[in-house]
Design an enzyme around this catalytic site. Structure first.
Site, PDB file in Angstrom:
ATOM      1  N   LYS A 157       0.915  -1.155  -0.021  1.00 61.29           N
ATOM      2  CA  LYS A 157      -0.040  -0.070  -0.004  1.00 61.29           C
ATOM      3  C   LYS A 157       0.961   1.299   0.189  1.00 61.29           C
ATOM      4  O   LYS A 157       1.054   2.124   0.964  1.00 61.29           O
ATOM      5  CB  LYS A 157      -1.089  -0.107   1.203  1.00 61.29           C
TER       6      LYS A 157
HETATM    7  C1  LIG Z   1      -6.105  -1.131  -4.037  1.00 64.26           C
HETATM    8  C2  LIG Z   1      -7.057  -1.753  -2.850  1.00 64.26           C
HETATM    9  N1  LIG Z   1      -7.529  -2.849  -3.063  1.00 64.26           N
HETATM   10  C3  LIG Z   1      -8.040  -3.333  -2.168  1.00 64.26           C
HETATM   11  C4  LIG Z   1      -8.222  -2.849  -0.814  1.00 64.26           C
HETATM   12  C5  LIG Z   1      -8.996  -3.579   0.249  1.00 64.26           C
HETATM   13  O1  LIG Z   1      -8.214  -4.083   1.402  1.00 64.26           O
HETATM   14  P1  LIG Z   1      -8.567  -4.071   2.743  1.00 64.26           P
HETATM   15  O2  LIG Z   1      -9.685  -5.085   2.759  1.00 64.26           O
HETATM   16  O3  LIG Z   1      -7.276  -4.549   3.423  1.00 64.26           O
HETATM   17  O4  LIG Z   1      -8.962  -2.795   3.285  1.00 64.26           O
HETATM   18  C6  LIG Z   1      -7.538  -1.636  -0.440  1.00 64.26           C
HETATM   19  C7  LIG Z   1      -7.883  -0.770   0.770  1.00 64.26           C
HETATM   20  O5  LIG Z   1      -7.001  -0.933   1.544  1.00 64.26           O
HETATM   21  C8  LIG Z   1      -6.901  -1.013  -1.693  1.00 64.26           C
HETATM   22  O6  LIG Z   1      -6.625   0.199  -1.461  1.00 64.26           O
END
Ligand SMILES: Cc1ncc(COP(=O)(O)O)c(C=O)c1O
Length: 304
Positions: A157
């Site tokens: 991230k």
């Molecule tokens: C690009 C992306 N995909 C998927 C997710 C979903 O991830 P999570 O369920 O860990 O928040 C997020 C959010 O964090 C994201 O930024």
């Protein structure tokens, strides 16, 4: 944005309005920062952070993929977050840890710059609106291709990755849709700008596998576990747009978006154009779990 009283920075709680950084901060110029999005929900025992360890472990992994280290352990970050939530007197909140290269040298390579860590927490309702959780959203496939794993590691991230999400999302919002869907360079379904996608077809849950240039979401992993516990088969696979359009049910998952039904893609209704019954069942269970009402999932909660 609803301000809170304090933001945690490099080990200290500072007044929300006084926390700042230099305009020559490296990450402002080059996107050299990693972050998390976490939620704490109100429960009968006070606020509980959902899957805190998994989120802070992922923060460390995000940094590792960009060849640097988060200066605080997961344990320390969790205890600092608990303190922040209680000092801010929040019942429920969104939590945003960010680790960034600060101010020292200019130039692409950041390693001579200090690594700074902040955690902010504030009250934040549904990302796509409570209406979206209830009635579902209209999604459009973006013309922007999801950046490939070989270009930027999608398991990180890293803030830089989100330029791709911004472009995709603003394109479809400007056309009146609620959210975007991104395809990867092979033309297969990847994910939303900040969400993972699931389809349900003939009782089987299907979601693109992590090699499809996407973030292996913690909500998605939780939903997969819940679905398996309910006796469903969950398959990590390659999904085409046709698979999504002909699915029985489709939904997005994410910390911000929680579980949001998708009722329309590219102006075509998914099934009868209303949120699916199994999606609703998973959604109900998920909200009961995060609010501490399901004893068997209590390991997913860290009480403040
Ligand atoms: C690009 C992306 N995909 C998927 C997710 C979903 O991830 P999570 O369920 O860990 O928040 C997020 C959010 O964090 C994201 O930024």
């Amino acid at each position: 944005m609803l301000k809170a009283k304090y933001i945690w920075k490099n080990g200290e709680l500072l007044e929300w309005d006084t926390v700042n950084t230099h305009v020559l901060t490296h990450s402002l110029h080059y996107g050299s920062s990693v972050f998390e999005g976490i939620r704490a929900y109100e429960t009968s025992r006070g606020p509980a952070i959902f899957r805190a360890k998994e989120h802070f472990d992922r923060l460390h992994e995000s940094a590792k993929l960009y060849h640097f280290e988060v200066p605080y352990s997961t344990t320390k970050l969790i205890s600092s977050t608990k303190k922040l939530i209680s000092e801010n007197k929040l019942k429920s909140c969104y939590i945003r840890p960010l680790v960034f290269f600060g101010y020292n040298e200019m130039g692409i390579i950041p390693y001579k710059n200090p690594v700074e860590t902040i955690i902010a927490a504030w009250e934040w309702g549904s990302y796509l609106g409570s209406e979206a959780i209830e009635n579902g959203i209209r999604v459009k496939t973006s013309s922007i291709t999801k950046i490939d794993n070989s270009m930027l590691p999608s398991q990180s991230k890293c803030s830089a990755n989100y330029a791709n999400s911004i472009l995709a999302k603003q394109e479809v919002l400007s056309k009146g849709y609620h959210e975007a869907l991104l395809l990867n360079k092979d033309g297969n379904v990847s994910e939303g700008p900040g969400e993972n996608i699931f389809i349900i077809k003939d009782g089987v849950f299907k979601t693109p596998s992590p090699d499809q240039s996407l973030l292996n979401g913690i909500t998605a992993q939780s939903v997969a576990q819940i679905a398996r516990d309910l006796g469903f088969v969950v398959s990590y696979t390659t999904l085409t747009l046709e698979d999504v359009l002909t699915a029985d049910e489709v939904f997005f998952t994410g910390t911000a978006a929680e579980i949001t039904p998708i009722v329309e893609l590219d102006d075509q209704a998914i099934n009868d154009g209303t949120p699916g019954l199994t999606t609703k069942r998973i959604q109900d269970l998920y909200f009961n779990i995060v609010k501490g009402k399901k004893e068997s999932y209590k390991d997913w909660l860290t009480y403040v």
